[in-house]
Design a protein around this motif. Sequence first.
Motif, PDB file in Angstrom:
ATOM      1  N   UNK A  11       0.804  -1.232   0.000  1.00 49.03           N
ATOM      2  CA  UNK A  11       0.000   0.000   0.000  1.00 49.03           C
ATOM      3  C   UNK A  11       0.831   1.273   0.000  1.00 49.03           C
ATOM      4  N   UNK A  12       2.089   1.204   0.447  1.00 46.76           N
ATOM      5  CA  UNK A  12       2.953   2.377   0.374  1.00 46.76           C
ATOM      6  C   UNK A  12       2.538   3.542   1.251  1.00 46.76           C
ATOM      7  N   UNK A  13       1.695   3.310   2.260  1.00 42.18           N
ATOM      8  CA  UNK A  13       1.274   4.398   3.139  1.00 42.18           C
ATOM      9  C   UNK A  13       2.475   4.950   3.908  1.00 42.18           C
ATOM     10  N   UNK A  14       2.492   6.256   4.092  1.00 41.76           N
ATOM     11  CA  UNK A  14       3.617   6.892   4.788  1.00 41.76           C
ATOM     12  C   UNK A  14       3.093   7.953   5.744  1.00 41.76           C
ATOM     13  N   UNK A  15       2.332   7.489   6.729  1.00 43.57           N
ATOM     14  CA  UNK A  15       1.706   8.390   7.693  1.00 43.57           C
ATOM     15  C   UNK A  15       2.193   8.086   9.102  1.00 43.57           C
ATOM     16  N   UNK A  16       2.076   9.076   9.952  1.00 44.00           N
ATOM     17  CA  UNK A  16       2.306   8.904  11.381  1.00 44.00           C
ATOM     18  C   UNK A  16       0.939   8.960  12.065  1.00 44.00           C
ATOM     19  N   UNK A  17       0.637   7.931  12.870  1.00 44.10           N
ATOM     20  CA  UNK A  17      -0.625   7.876  13.595  1.00 44.10           C
ATOM     21  C   UNK A  17      -0.377   8.196  15.067  1.00 44.10           C
ATOM     22  N   UNK A  18      -1.166   9.104  15.606  1.00 46.30           N
ATOM     23  CA  UNK A  18      -1.123   9.402  17.042  1.00 46.30           C
ATOM     24  C   UNK A  18      -2.426   8.868  17.615  1.00 46.30           C
ATOM     25  N   UNK A  19      -2.322   7.825  18.430  1.00 47.59           N
ATOM     26  CA  UNK A  19      -3.508   7.096  18.880  1.00 47.59           C
ATOM     27  C   UNK A  19      -3.685   7.216  20.385  1.00 47.59           C
ATOM     28  N   UNK A  20      -4.935   7.438  20.805  1.00 43.23           N
ATOM     29  CA  UNK A  20      -5.264   7.494  22.223  1.00 43.23           C
ATOM     30  C   UNK A  20      -6.540   6.699  22.466  1.00 43.23           C
ATOM     31  N   UNK A  21      -6.630   6.085  23.652  1.00 44.35           N
ATOM     32  CA  UNK A  21      -7.780   5.253  23.983  1.00 44.35           C
ATOM     33  C   UNK A  21      -8.693   5.979  24.966  1.00 44.35           C
ATOM     34  N   UNK A  22      -9.953   6.122  24.564  1.00 44.31           N
ATOM     35  CA  UNK A  22     -10.962   6.701  25.453  1.00 44.31           C
ATOM     36  C   UNK A  22     -11.482   5.619  26.388  1.00 44.31           C
ATOM     37  N   UNK A  23     -11.617   4.408  25.869  1.00 45.41           N
ATOM     38  CA  UNK A  23     -11.971   3.252  26.687  1.00 45.41           C
ATOM     39  C   UNK A  23     -11.203   2.045  26.173  1.00 45.41           C
ATOM     40  N   UNK A  24     -11.003   1.050  27.051  1.00 46.13           N
ATOM     41  CA  UNK A  24     -10.196  -0.091  26.675  1.00 46.13           C
ATOM     42  C   UNK A  24      -8.717   0.279  26.646  1.00 46.13           C
ATOM     43  N   UNK A  25      -7.890  -0.662  26.206  1.00 48.43           N
ATOM     44  CA  UNK A  25      -6.465  -0.377  26.098  1.00 48.43           C
ATOM     45  C   UNK A  25      -5.846  -1.293  25.056  1.00 48.43           C
ATOM     46  N   UNK A  26      -4.542  -1.209  24.904  1.00 53.64           N
ATOM     47  CA  UNK A  26      -3.857  -2.002  23.897  1.00 53.64           C
ATOM     48  C   UNK A  26      -2.552  -2.562  24.455  1.00 53.64           C
ATOM     49  N   UNK A  27      -2.205  -3.734  23.999  1.00 56.50           N
ATOM     50  CA  UNK A  27      -0.900  -4.326  24.268  1.00 56.50           C
ATOM     51  C   UNK A  27      -0.191  -4.448  22.939  1.00 56.50           C
ATOM     52  N   UNK A  28       0.889  -3.731  22.772  1.00 53.38           N
ATOM     53  CA  UNK A  28       1.580  -3.743  21.487  1.00 53.38           C
ATOM     54  C   UNK A  28       2.822  -4.618  21.562  1.00 53.38           C
ATOM     55  N   UNK A  29       3.138  -5.226  20.433  1.00 58.34           N
ATOM     56  CA  UNK A  29       4.322  -6.057  20.330  1.00 58.34           C
ATOM     57  C   UNK A  29       5.256  -5.431  19.311  1.00 58.34           C
ATOM     58  N   UNK A  30       6.447  -5.095  19.745  1.00 61.06           N
ATOM     59  CA  UNK A  30       7.406  -4.445  18.869  1.00 61.06           C
ATOM     60  C   UNK A  30       8.765  -5.086  19.077  1.00 61.06           C
ATOM     61  N   UNK A  31       9.296  -5.686  18.011  1.00 57.15           N
ATOM     62  CA  UNK A  31      10.593  -6.371  18.080  1.00 57.15           C
ATOM     63  C   UNK A  31      10.617  -7.373  19.245  1.00 57.15           C
ATOM     64  N   UNK A  32       9.560  -8.188  19.316  1.00 62.44           N
ATOM     65  CA  UNK A  32       9.408  -9.251  20.321  1.00 62.44           C
ATOM     66  C   UNK A  32       9.261  -8.730  21.747  1.00 62.44           C
ATOM     67  N   UNK A  33       9.026  -7.437  21.887  1.00 58.95           N
ATOM     68  CA  UNK A  33       8.822  -6.840  23.206  1.00 58.95           C
ATOM     69  C   UNK A  33       7.356  -6.456  23.347  1.00 58.95           C
ATOM     70  N   UNK A  34       6.688  -6.956  24.392  1.00 57.14           N
ATOM     71  CA  UNK A  34       5.287  -6.627  24.624  1.00 57.14           C
ATOM     72  C   UNK A  34       5.171  -5.545  25.688  1.00 57.14           C
ATOM     73  N   UNK A  35       4.271  -4.605  25.432  1.00 56.14           N
ATOM     74  CA  UNK A  35       4.110  -3.500  26.372  1.00 56.14           C
ATOM     75  C   UNK A  35       2.659  -3.072  26.388  1.00 56.14           C
ATOM     76  N   UNK A  36       2.089  -2.961  27.585  1.00 54.02           N
ATOM     77  CA  UNK A  36       0.711  -2.517  27.708  1.00 54.02           C
ATOM     78  C   UNK A  36       0.653  -0.999  27.723  1.00 54.02           C
ATOM     79  N   UNK A  37      -0.202  -0.452  26.892  1.00 45.20           N
ATOM     80  CA  UNK A  37      -0.361   1.005  26.803  1.00 45.20           C
ATOM     81  C   UNK A  37      -1.725   1.365  27.380  1.00 45.20           C
ATOM     82  N   UNK A  38      -1.793   1.736  28.645  1.00 43.59           N
ATOM     83  CA  UNK A  38      -3.081   1.989  29.285  1.00 43.59           C
ATOM     84  C   UNK A  38      -3.737   3.269  28.788  1.00 43.59           C
ATOM     85  N   UNK A  39      -5.007   3.378  29.127  1.00 47.70           N
ATOM     86  CA  UNK A  39      -5.759   4.580  28.785  1.00 47.70           C
ATOM     87  C   UNK A  39      -5.040   5.815  29.325  1.00 47.70           C
ATOM     88  N   UNK A  40      -5.005   6.858  28.520  1.00 46.76           N
ATOM     89  CA  UNK A  40      -4.318   8.077  28.932  1.00 46.76           C
ATOM     90  C   UNK A  40      -2.991   8.260  28.236  1.00 46.76           C
TER      91      UNK A  40
END
Length: 352
Positions: free
Chosen positions: A89-118
Motif C-alpha cells: 500500500x505504500x502508506x507513509x503516515x504517522x498515527x497518534x492514537x489514544x484510547x478513550x476506553x479499553x487499552x492495547x498491548x503492542x508487540x514491537x521487536x518481540x517486546x510486549x508492552x501494555x499502553x493503558x488509557x491516557x
Amino acid sequence: MHLTMKYKGFILTKKVPYSTFNTDTYNKKDKLDVYKESMGIVFDTEADKEIVSRFEAQIHSFLLSEIMLIDCTTLDQYFERSKSKIAKDGLDHILVQMFISGDTTRELQNDQFNCPRGSLIIIDTSRPWKAFNKQFRNLTLVIPRRLLKGKVPNEDLLHGLILDTQQNPFASLLHSHILSLQANITKITNDFAHSVVSPSVEMVCAAINYNPNNETSHYSPDKNVALIFRIKNYIEENLSNTELSIPLILSEFNLTKSTLYRLFPTQNGGIMRYVKERRLVRAYRSLSIKTNNKTISQISYESGFESESSFTRAFKKFFEQLPRDVQKGANRSIKFDATSPDRIWENWFRAL
C-alpha cells in the motif's frame, strides 16, 4: 462528501468531509468480513471465534485538509501491519492514537508492552506493527510524514513511542487537544479545516520533542534532515543499479563513512540494509500489479538483484512468502463494494 449527515446527534451540513462506517447496515454474517476489508486499508485484523457472532464496529472519519481524525469503537481484536502490507500500500503516515476506553498491548521487536488509557501511542505506517486491543474506543490523528519533516529529530525513529501524559506536559496538552478536536469537529466548516492542521502538527512535535533533561543527540537532525532526504531520493532513483554501494554514495555526496553511518545507524541495519529493503518493497509492488506481465526474473533484475535466486531468498526471508505467491494473489478481488459512501474514508487515508 458534503452531504447532510448525523454524528452523535449533530447535523453536519457543509462541514468538514465526514464518513461513517457502521456494521449495523450489514447482515450479521457479513459484519466482521466487511469491517476487516475496510480496516484493511491500514491493518489486518483478527477476532476470537466467540466474538464473531456478536461483532459490531463503528468508524467515524473526518478529513481536515491535510490530516484526518478517526473515531473507532469495536470489540477485542488483534491488529497487524505486516511488511507485505506496507510494501503493497505504500502508506507513509504517522498515527497518534489514544484510547478513550479499553487499552492495547503492542508487540514491537518481540517486546510486549501494555499502553493503558491516557497514553498516546505513535505508529509509523511504514513500519510493522502488532497489537491486541481490548474492547475499545480510540481516537487516531493521522498525519502525513511530510508534515513532520525537519520538526522532530528523526521521524523514522518514532515508531512505537509512548507519550506519557503524566510525565510529559506537552503530551497531556496533545491528549486534551485531540479530545477537544473530537468534541468540536461538528462545528468546523470545511473552509476553516486547514486552520486545524498547523496547531495539531505543532502540538504533536512539541510532545515528541519534550526533553526535560536537555539531553542532546550525537548529531544535529536540523542540519542533516535535508541530506538524509537527498540520499534517500538518490537511492530510490538508483535501485535498479546493481553497482549501488556505500563507496558510490560516499562519492556522490562527498561524505566520510563515519558521517554516513551516523545518518543511517548500524543498529538499524545501516544504509545497505535500507537499500535492500527498498529494493524488496519495489519488487513486491511490481509483483502486486494485476496488469504486470513481467516474469519474476525480470522484476528481480529491475529491482537491483544480480540473480533471481538471490532475490527469491531475500524476498522469502523478508516477507515470509515467495514472489510467485504474491504474483498469484494480485488477481484476488474485494468481496464488498469499496465505493460505497461508508468506505470513502479509505480513499482519504490513501490520498493524504
